[in-house]
Design a protein around this motif. Structure first.
Motif, short mmCIF file in Angstrom:
data_model
loop_
_atom_site.label_atom_id
_atom_site.label_comp_id
_atom_site.label_asym_id
_atom_site.label_seq_id
_atom_site.Cartn_x
_atom_site.Cartn_y
_atom_site.Cartn_z
N ASN A 102 0.83 -1.20 0.00
CA ASN A 102 0.00 0.00 0.00
C ASN A 102 0.87 1.25 0.00
N SER A 103 1.78 1.31 -0.96
CA SER A 103 2.69 2.44 -1.10
C SER A 103 2.57 3.04 -2.48
N ILE A 104 2.70 4.36 -2.56
CA ILE A 104 2.86 5.03 -3.84
C ILE A 104 4.36 5.05 -4.15
N VAL A 105 4.72 4.69 -5.38
CA VAL A 105 6.12 4.60 -5.77
C VAL A 105 6.41 5.56 -6.91
N THR A 169 -4.39 10.17 -2.38
CA THR A 169 -5.80 10.41 -2.07
C THR A 169 -6.67 9.22 -2.47
N SER A 170 -6.44 8.69 -3.66
CA SER A 170 -7.32 7.63 -4.16
C SER A 170 -7.11 6.30 -3.45
N THR A 171 -5.91 6.06 -2.94
CA THR A 171 -5.61 4.78 -2.29
C THR A 171 -5.65 4.85 -0.78
N GLY A 172 -5.58 6.06 -0.24
CA GLY A 172 -5.50 6.20 1.21
C GLY A 172 -4.14 5.82 1.78
N SER A 173 -3.16 5.66 0.91
CA SER A 173 -1.82 5.27 1.36
C SER A 173 -1.16 6.39 2.15
N LYS A 174 -0.34 6.02 3.12
CA LYS A 174 0.45 6.97 3.90
C LYS A 174 1.94 6.74 3.67
N ASN A 175 2.28 5.92 2.66
CA ASN A 175 3.68 5.58 2.39
C ASN A 175 4.06 5.97 0.97
N LEU A 176 5.19 6.62 0.84
CA LEU A 176 5.69 7.04 -0.46
C LEU A 176 7.13 6.56 -0.60
N ILE A 177 7.41 5.79 -1.66
CA ILE A 177 8.75 5.28 -1.94
C ILE A 177 9.28 6.01 -3.16
N VAL A 178 10.46 6.59 -3.05
CA VAL A 178 11.09 7.31 -4.15
C VAL A 178 12.39 6.59 -4.48
N THR A 179 12.58 6.25 -5.76
CA THR A 179 13.75 5.46 -6.12
C THR A 179 14.23 5.82 -7.52
N ALA A 192 12.42 13.67 -3.40
CA ALA A 192 12.16 13.34 -2.00
C ALA A 192 12.15 14.58 -1.13
N LEU A 193 13.07 15.49 -1.38
CA LEU A 193 13.10 16.74 -0.61
C LEU A 193 11.86 17.59 -0.91
N MET A 194 11.41 17.59 -2.16
CA MET A 194 10.19 18.30 -2.51
C MET A 194 8.99 17.71 -1.78
N PHE A 195 8.90 16.38 -1.77
CA PHE A 195 7.77 15.74 -1.11
C PHE A 195 7.76 16.06 0.38
N LYS A 196 8.92 16.04 1.01
CA LYS A 196 8.99 16.36 2.44
C LYS A 196 8.58 17.81 2.70
N SER A 197 8.81 18.68 1.74
CA SER A 197 8.44 20.09 1.88
C SER A 197 6.95 20.30 1.71
N ALA A 198 6.34 19.54 0.78
CA ALA A 198 4.98 19.85 0.35
C ALA A 198 3.90 18.94 0.91
N LEU A 199 4.22 17.69 1.22
CA LEU A 199 3.20 16.75 1.65
C LEU A 199 2.96 16.83 3.15
N ASP A 200 1.80 16.33 3.56
CA ASP A 200 1.49 16.28 4.98
C ASP A 200 2.53 15.45 5.73
N PRO A 201 2.94 15.89 6.91
CA PRO A 201 3.97 15.14 7.67
C PRO A 201 3.58 13.70 7.98
N SER A 202 2.30 13.38 7.88
CA SER A 202 1.87 12.00 8.16
C SER A 202 2.28 11.04 7.05
N ILE A 203 2.69 11.56 5.89
CA ILE A 203 3.14 10.71 4.79
C ILE A 203 4.60 10.33 5.02
#
Length: 313
Positions: A102-105, A169-179, A192-203
């Motif tokens: 249940n991760s967005i990659v 949003t569509s999956t309800g996932s709270k995990n994001l994998i960047v590779t 990854a730095l952009m995501f940490k800046s822009a996404l909710d801290p719960s991700i």
């Protein structure tokens, strides 16, 4: 060198992905040595081949698949890479939902292996101020990054961010994998730095890089350590020259998180793997120099028998 990036085609897919393998979670490098039973020696901690596979093979699957040609992936005819993921990719990046975890990659493709060293040594690239519109944080105005990497990152950032937000949003996932592998790893770092800046801290954002070049200066390395911390792992393979570039004398510095493969056996199994504390650990990839390097350790980088620059293996 990056003009072909304008031809970007994005394919976002939210399908199930086969072969569930444990993935690293933020903070997993904190206790990796203890968790895997490794003992610190000469500034490194031993890691078994089995645990290397357990921790990083999932990300390796995605980093490999992103090298497939667009037409072969959209028709699911790209061979082993498609069979392993049961999904689709594009030449430059893809965004996927990994159902078993249940991760967005987000996975980024590297460059043509035959051109990697010339791209990294191109004198047209230089250190430039980090884009504070896309990456925010403390003292970001003092941070400089590779201009070519940042230019490529900027061209795809908005599209990737939207795809990730839609997927979360569509999956309800709270995990994001960047590779990513090679130059794709450099772009993944900025993502990854952009995501940490822009996404909710719960991700929870986990970043796994394979054969990454240096991305920015000392301030950048410190910033990445602070923002990504132990959720970033940087896998390096034997005498791969790419982690040595751009060179230190041009003020480029790696962030922490290196896991170094010292050697593999005849079957491609890693037999000597270590965790490398610090940003530029002289016991790991930094111990080598370009005169002793072997580009085949980059193009033939192996994790769990996967040749990352070749989707057919």
């Amino acid at each position: 060198m990056f003009s072909h990036m304008h031809l970007l085609v994005t394919l976002t897919f939210l399908t199930s992905v086969a072969w569930a393998v444990p993935v690293p979670v933020p903070g997993f490098l904190d206790d990796l040595g203890d968790l895997l039973g490794g003992k610190t020696k000469s500034g490194v901690a031993a890691i078994s081949a089995a645990d290397l596979t357990s921790a990083f093979s999932r990300a390796a699957q995605f980093s490999r698949a992103v090298y497939c040609a667009t037409d072969s992936v959209t028709t699911l005819t790209c061979g082993a890479a498609c069979d392993a993921l049961d999904g689709g990719v594009t030449p430059l990046f893809f965004v996927a939902h990994d159902a078993p975890t249940n991760s967005i990659v987000v996975a980024h493709q590297g460059t043509d292996p035959d051109n990697i060293l010339s791209v990294l040594n191109d004198a047209a690239f230089f250190l430039q101020d980090i884009n504070t519109n896309l990456i925010s944080g403390v003292n970001v105005d003092d941070i400089k990054v590779h201009s070519g990497f940042q230019n490529t990152f900027e061209r795809t950032a908005a599209e990737i961010m939207k795809a990730v937000q839609d997927g979360l949003t569509s999956t309800g996932s709270k995990n994001l994998i960047v590779t990513g592998h090679s130059l794709g790893a450099a772009i993944a770092t900025l993502d990854a730095l952009m995501f940490k800046s822009a996404l909710d801290p719960s991700i929870a954002v986990t970043t796994t890089l394979f054969g990454s070049p240096r991305v920015g200066d000392q301030a950048f390395a410190n910033f990445a350590d602070k923002v990504l911390g132990t959720s970033l792992a940087r896998i390096t393979n034997q005498a791969d020259p790419v982690p040595l570039l751009p060179p230190r004398f041009l003020e480029f510095v790696h962030a922490s998180g290196e896991v170094h493969i010292n050697s593999v056996d005849a079957n491609g199994n890693a037999v000597d793997v270590v965790q490398c504390p610090g940003q530029e650990n002289r016991n790991c990839s930094d111990k080598d120099n370009l005169l002793q390097s072997d580009v085949e350790n980059h193009t033939g980088m192996l994790v769990s028998h996967l040749v990352l620059a070749s989707p057919d293996n």
